[in-house]
Design a protein around this motif. Structure first.
Motif, mmCIF file in Angstrom:
data_model
loop_
_atom_site.group_PDB
_atom_site.id
_atom_site.type_symbol
_atom_site.label_atom_id
_atom_site.label_comp_id
_atom_site.label_asym_id
_atom_site.label_seq_id
_atom_site.Cartn_x
_atom_site.Cartn_y
_atom_site.Cartn_z
ATOM 1 N N MET A 1 8.858 10.891 44.395
ATOM 2 C CA MET A 1 7.900 9.788 44.479
ATOM 3 C C MET A 1 7.230 9.588 43.113
ATOM 4 S SD MET A 1 4.462 9.406 46.834
ATOM 5 C CE MET A 1 5.414 9.476 48.352
ATOM 6 N N ALA A 2 7.238 8.337 42.656
ATOM 7 C CA ALA A 2 6.626 8.042 41.365
ATOM 8 C C ALA A 2 5.121 8.220 41.449
ATOM 9 C CB ALA A 2 6.960 6.611 40.940
ATOM 10 N N ALA A 3 4.535 8.694 40.350
ATOM 11 C CA ALA A 3 3.084 8.889 40.315
ATOM 12 C C ALA A 3 2.384 7.543 40.368
ATOM 13 C CB ALA A 3 2.699 9.638 39.044
ATOM 14 N N LEU A 4 1.253 7.500 41.052
ATOM 15 C CA LEU A 4 0.475 6.270 41.157
ATOM 16 C C LEU A 4 -0.179 5.975 39.815
ATOM 17 C CD1 LEU A 4 -0.541 4.102 43.166
ATOM 18 C CD2 LEU A 4 -2.530 5.568 43.559
ATOM 19 N N ALA A 5 -0.012 4.757 39.340
ATOM 20 C CA ALA A 5 -0.608 4.365 38.058
ATOM 21 C C ALA A 5 -2.125 4.533 38.112
ATOM 22 C CB ALA A 5 -0.249 2.926 37.730
ATOM 23 N N PRO A 6 -2.748 5.127 37.098
ATOM 24 C CA PRO A 6 -4.201 5.352 37.126
ATOM 25 C C PRO A 6 -5.031 4.100 37.394
ATOM 26 C CG PRO A 6 -3.211 6.651 35.386
ATOM 27 C CD PRO A 6 -2.118 5.776 35.922
ATOM 28 N N PRO A 7 -4.704 2.924 36.811
ATOM 29 C CA PRO A 7 -5.523 1.743 37.126
ATOM 30 C C PRO A 7 -5.454 1.360 38.603
ATOM 31 C CG PRO A 7 -4.231 1.367 35.140
ATOM 32 C CD PRO A 7 -3.694 2.609 35.768
ATOM 33 N N GLY B 1 -5.721 -14.876 39.716
ATOM 34 C CA GLY B 1 -5.871 -14.237 38.418
ATOM 35 C C GLY B 1 -5.781 -12.725 38.544
ATOM 36 N N ALA B 2 -5.691 -12.052 37.410
ATOM 37 C CA ALA B 2 -5.435 -10.608 37.423
ATOM 38 C C ALA B 2 -6.534 -9.834 38.159
ATOM 39 C CB ALA B 2 -5.304 -10.093 35.990
ATOM 40 N N ASP B 3 -7.787 -10.205 37.966
ATOM 41 C CA ASP B 3 -8.877 -9.448 38.569
ATOM 42 C C ASP B 3 -8.833 -9.542 40.095
ATOM 43 O OD1 ASP B 3 -9.662 -9.005 35.957
ATOM 44 O OD2 ASP B 3 -11.215 -10.547 35.976
ATOM 45 N N SER B 4 -8.790 -10.767 40.604
ATOM 46 C CA SER B 4 -8.820 -10.919 42.058
ATOM 47 C C SER B 4 -7.497 -10.503 42.694
ATOM 48 C CB SER B 4 -9.172 -12.359 42.441
ATOM 49 O OG SER B 4 -8.221 -13.275 41.953
ATOM 50 N N ALA C 1 -5.537 -7.985 41.598
ATOM 51 C CA ALA C 1 -5.587 -6.521 41.673
ATOM 52 C C ALA C 1 -6.514 -6.063 42.790
ATOM 53 C CB ALA C 1 -6.058 -5.950 40.330
ATOM 54 N N LEU C 2 -7.646 -6.758 42.956
ATOM 55 C CA LEU C 2 -8.565 -6.446 44.056
ATOM 56 C C LEU C 2 -7.882 -6.664 45.400
ATOM 57 C CD1 LEU C 2 -11.401 -5.851 45.244
ATOM 58 C CD2 LEU C 2 -11.881 -8.311 44.994
ATOM 59 N N ALA C 3 -7.186 -7.789 45.535
ATOM 60 C CA ALA C 3 -6.517 -8.085 46.808
ATOM 61 C C ALA C 3 -5.470 -7.032 47.140
ATOM 62 C CB ALA C 3 -5.879 -9.475 46.736
ATOM 63 N N ALA C 4 -4.673 -6.659 46.148
ATOM 64 C CA ALA C 4 -3.629 -5.661 46.398
ATOM 65 C C ALA C 4 -4.229 -4.334 46.829
ATOM 66 C CB ALA C 4 -2.779 -5.484 45.137
ATOM 67 N N ALA C 5 -5.351 -3.954 46.224
ATOM 68 C CA ALA C 5 -6.006 -2.703 46.608
ATOM 69 C C ALA C 5 -6.597 -2.806 48.009
ATOM 70 C CB ALA C 5 -7.103 -2.358 45.602
ATOM 71 N N THR C 6 -7.178 -3.950 48.328
ATOM 72 C CA THR C 6 -7.839 -4.110 49.620
ATOM 73 C C THR C 6 -6.849 -4.092 50.768
ATOM 74 O OG1 THR C 6 -9.606 -5.397 48.568
ATOM 75 C CG2 THR C 6 -9.408 -5.560 50.956
ATOM 76 N N VAL C 7 -5.706 -4.774 50.605
ATOM 77 C CA VAL C 7 -4.731 -4.790 51.693
ATOM 78 C C VAL C 7 -4.100 -3.415 51.890
ATOM 79 C CG1 VAL C 7 -2.602 -5.411 50.426
ATOM 80 C CG2 VAL C 7 -3.025 -6.317 52.748
ATOM 81 N N PHE C 8 -4.179 -2.546 50.879
ATOM 82 C CA PHE C 8 -3.729 -1.153 51.029
ATOM 83 C C PHE C 8 -4.816 -0.297 51.679
ATOM 84 C CE2 PHE C 8 -3.478 3.221 49.573
ATOM 85 C CZ PHE C 8 -2.156 3.549 49.819
ATOM 86 N N VAL C 9 -6.070 -0.449 51.213
ATOM 87 C CA VAL C 9 -7.143 0.451 51.640
ATOM 88 C C VAL C 9 -7.698 0.090 53.010
ATOM 89 C CG1 VAL C 9 -9.505 1.185 51.114
ATOM 90 C CG2 VAL C 9 -7.791 1.078 49.287
ATOM 91 N N ALA D 1 -3.066 -2.789 36.378
ATOM 92 C CA ALA D 1 -2.737 -2.564 37.787
ATOM 93 C C ALA D 1 -1.739 -3.607 38.283
ATOM 94 C CB ALA D 1 -4.009 -2.600 38.634
ATOM 95 N N CYS D 2 -1.944 -4.856 37.911
ATOM 96 C CA CYS D 2 -0.995 -5.900 38.311
ATOM 97 C C CYS D 2 0.393 -5.614 37.745
ATOM 98 C CB CYS D 2 -1.487 -7.268 37.843
ATOM 99 S SG CYS D 2 -2.898 -7.913 38.779
ATOM 100 N N ALA D 3 0.452 -5.201 36.478
ATOM 101 C CA ALA D 3 1.749 -4.885 35.866
ATOM 102 C C ALA D 3 2.421 -3.725 36.591
ATOM 103 C CB ALA D 3 1.558 -4.559 34.390
ATOM 104 N N ALA D 4 1.637 -2.714 36.942
ATOM 105 C CA ALA D 4 2.204 -1.547 37.623
ATOM 106 C C ALA D 4 2.730 -1.897 39.007
ATOM 107 C CB ALA D 4 1.146 -0.447 37.724
ATOM 108 N N LEU D 5 2.104 -2.883 39.648
ATOM 109 C CA LEU D 5 2.503 -3.282 40.996
ATOM 110 C C LEU D 5 3.514 -4.419 41.005
ATOM 111 C CD1 LEU D 5 -1.036 -3.178 42.653
ATOM 112 C CD2 LEU D 5 0.825 -1.540 43.002
ATOM 113 N N GLY D 6 3.917 -4.885 39.826
ATOM 114 C CA GLY D 6 4.893 -5.966 39.747
ATOM 115 C C GLY D 6 4.336 -7.321 40.133
#
Length: 332
Positions: free
Chosen positions: A1-7, A35-38, A40-48, A181-186
Motif C-alpha cells: 500500500m502506497a504511503a498517504l501523501a502528507p498534505p 478550485g484547489a482549496d475547496s 481538496a476540502l471536498a475530497a477529505a470530507t467525503v473520506f472522513v 493534495a489535489c495532485a496526490a489524489l489525481g
C-alpha cells in the motif's frame, strides 16, 4: 500500500477535528467551486465524514460572472456524484444589482445560496475551503482599510450561518498543501481567473503584496499573519464577554443607557457596548461603522448639548440628562 501523501493526511486531520462534536442527523455540506482549496476540502470530507457516521453533501455555486460558468458548475457536481456525495446541489445565483462591490455582492449571493441549501437539506454544518493564506490576505486587507480588532481577527473557524455552523477547517492549512493534495489524489482543480484579476483588491494582495512581504521578511509572514488573527480573535471574545455584562448593567427601564455607567467603562468595552446597542435599535449591521460608534461615544464623553446622532437604518439617539435614549422612545 502506497504511503498517504502528507498534505492529504493533514487536510483529513483538519476535517476530522472540525466535524468532531457536531450533532447527529443531517449531512455536512461542502461549498466547492472546483478550485484547489475547496476541491481538496471536498475530497477529505467525503473520506472522513462517512467514517464518523455522517453523510457528506456538496454545494457548488455558479455566480454567472464568466463564460462557461454553468458548465463548470455542472462538472463539479458530476465529480461530486461520482465521488459519493449526497446531496449534490448546483445553484445559479444573481450577483448584478446587489449593493457593494463585485466581491461583496458575489459573497452575499454565495452565502444566501449556502444558507438555503443547508436549510433545504437540514445540514448540520457547511464547510468552506478558506486556507491560512486566505486568512493572511484578510488581515492585510483589514490593515489597509483601517479596520479595528474585529477586522484584524480575520475569518473565524466557526460562525453561525442562519442557524447552521459555517466551518473553515483549513485555516491552518497552506495553499501549497491543498494544491499538493489535489495532485496526490489525481484531481484537476479549476483556476479561477478572478484570482489573478488585478481589478480585485484581494487579487492584488495575493499576486503582489503578500509575495513581496515573503521576499522581504521571510516565509513565516503568512503563518504570522494568520496567528495574529487567532490572537486578536481570542482578545475580541474576552472583550465581547465584558461588553455583554456592561451592556446589561447600563440598561435603563425606558430602553436607554445610563451615561454614568458608560462613562466608567474602558473605551474598548464602551465602544462594543454602544455598537451592540445600536444594532439592537435596528441600525443596519452592514452599514454601522466606526464613525457611528464614535458619534455615540461623544454623547457620553464629549457632551456639550449636541443634537441626536443618526444611525444607519433611520434610527436616532440623543442624550437627555444622564441617559442615552432612542429618539422614538421619548415622551411627547
Amino acid at each position: 500500500m502506497a504511503a498517504l501523501a502528507p498534505p492529504v493526511a493533514a487536510i483529513r486531520v483538519a476535517v476530522r477535528r472540525a466535524l468532531t462534536g457536531l450533532p447527529s442527523g443531517g449531512p455536512v455540506l461542502v461549498a466547492c467551486s472546483g478550485g484547489a482549496d475547496s476541491l481538496a476540502l471536498a475530497a477529505a470530507t467525503v473520506f472522513v465524514a462517512p467514517r464518523l457516521g455522517r453523510p457528506a453533501g456538496l454545494v457548488t455555486v455558479d455566480h454567472g460572472l464568466q463564460a462557461g460558468s454553468e458548465q463548470r458548475a455542472e462538472a463539479v457536481a458530476g465529480w461530486a456524484r461520482e465521488a459519493g456525495f449526497a446531496p449534490v446541489v448546483a445553484v445559479r445565483v444573481r450577483v448584478a444589482g446587489r449593493p457593494g462591490g463585485p466581491e461583496a455582492a458575489a459573497r452575499e449571493a454565495r452565502y444566501e445560496a449556502l444558507t438555503e441549501a443547508a436549510r433545504q437539506h437540514e445540514a448540520v454544518a457547511v464547510l468552506t475551503g478558506h486556507t491560512r493564506d486566505d486568512q493572511a490576505e484578510t488581515v492585510l486587507l483589514a490593515l489597509a482599510r483601517g479596520a479595528g480588532p474585529r477586522g484584524l481577527a480575520g475569518m473565524p473557524a466557526r460562525r453561525d450561518l442562519a442557524g447552521v455552523p459555517l466551518l473553515r477547517p483549513l485555516l491552518e492549512i497552506g495553499r501549497e498543501q491543498t494544491g499538493a493534495a489535489c495532485a496526490a489524489l489525481g484531481l484537476s482543480p479549476w483556476q479561477d481567473p478572478h484570482n489573478t484579476d488585478p481589478s480585485y483588491a484581494r487579487s492584488r494582495v495575493r499576486a503582489d503584496l503578500l509575495p513581496e512581504l515573503v521576499r522581504a521578511l521571510g516565509p513565516g509572514v503568512v503563518d504570522n499573519l494568520a496567528r495574529t488573527a487567532r490572537l486578536v480573535a481570542a482578545d475580541n471574545a474576552a472583550l465581547d464577554e465584558l461588553a455583554g455584562t456592561a451592556l446589561e448593567a447600563a440598561r435603563c427601564p425606558d430602553g436607554g443607557l445610563s451615561v454614568p455607567v458608560l462613562a466608567d467603562l474602558a473605551p474598548a468595552v464602551r465602544g462594543r457596548v454602544l455598537h451592540s446597542w445600536a444594532r439592537e435599535l435596528g441600525a443596519l449591521p452592514s452599514a454601522l461603522s466606526h464613525r457611528h460608534v464614535v458619534a455615540l461615544d461623544a454623547l457620553v464623553t464629549g457632551w456639550h448639548g449636541q443634537g441626536p446622532t443618526d444611525l444607519p437604518g433611520g434610527r436616532r439617539v440623543l442624550r437627555r440628562a444622564d441617559r442615552l435614549r432612542p429618539v422614538d422612545s421619548l415622551p411627547d
